[in-house]
Design an enzyme around this catalytic site. Structure first.
Site, short mmCIF file in Angstrom:
data_model
loop_
_atom_site.label_atom_id
_atom_site.label_comp_id
_atom_site.label_asym_id
_atom_site.label_seq_id
_atom_site.Cartn_x
_atom_site.Cartn_y
_atom_site.Cartn_z
N CYS A 1 16.30 16.42 -4.37
CA CYS A 1 17.19 17.09 -3.41
C CYS A 1 16.43 17.43 -2.12
CB CYS A 1 17.75 18.38 -4.00
SG CYS A 1 18.75 18.14 -5.47
N CYS B 1 15.19 21.19 -7.56
CA CYS B 1 15.36 19.72 -7.64
C CYS B 1 14.51 19.01 -6.59
CB CYS B 1 16.86 19.42 -7.46
SG CYS B 1 17.24 17.72 -7.03
#
Length: 129
Positions: free
Chosen positions: A55, A52
């Protein structure tokens, strides 16, 4: 004999600097129960994934903001690929998802990236709540 720092599941060494003490990686469900749900301090739970992109931006930013709170709040990092059961239990449908937990209850949450001002407001609300 050379001693090495213990490695996290993904091969990263655990940080030992003062700034990292308030952040920890959740190892399993009982670890989450002990260190998050049963913790007397408020805990920010960062549900993230290795793949991600957002993230990777939010994680360090949030860690820095948590470290600034000088131990008033802790941060638990949960990799959703390693801990699918926790992600399902806390209804995480997208990453990054950040939960604010106090006395075992989710008191606030957000999904996606926030800037430092927004994160600071989120943490202050949790500590003051």
């Amino acid at each position: 004999l050379v001693s090495h720092a213990p490695l996290a599941p993904h091969g990263r060494a655990f940080g030992t600097s003062a700034g990292c003490r308030s952040t920890f990686n959740v190892q399993d469900g009982s670890d989450f129960q002990d260190r998050v749900v049963n913790n007397p301090k408020p805990v920010v739970v960062d549900f993230h994934a290795q793949w991600c992109g957002p993230c990777k931006i939010l994680g360090p930013r949030l860690e820095k903001m948590v470290a600034k709170q000088e131990g008033k709040v802790l941060m638990a990092k949960v990799d959703i690929d390693d801990h699918t059961d926790l992600a399902i239990e806390y209804e995480v449908s997208a990453v990054p998802t950040v939960l604010a937990m106090k006395n075992g209850d989710v008191v606030d949450k957000f999904v996606g990236i926030k800037d430092e001002d927004q994160l600071e407001a989120f943490l202050k609300k949790l500590i003051g709540a």
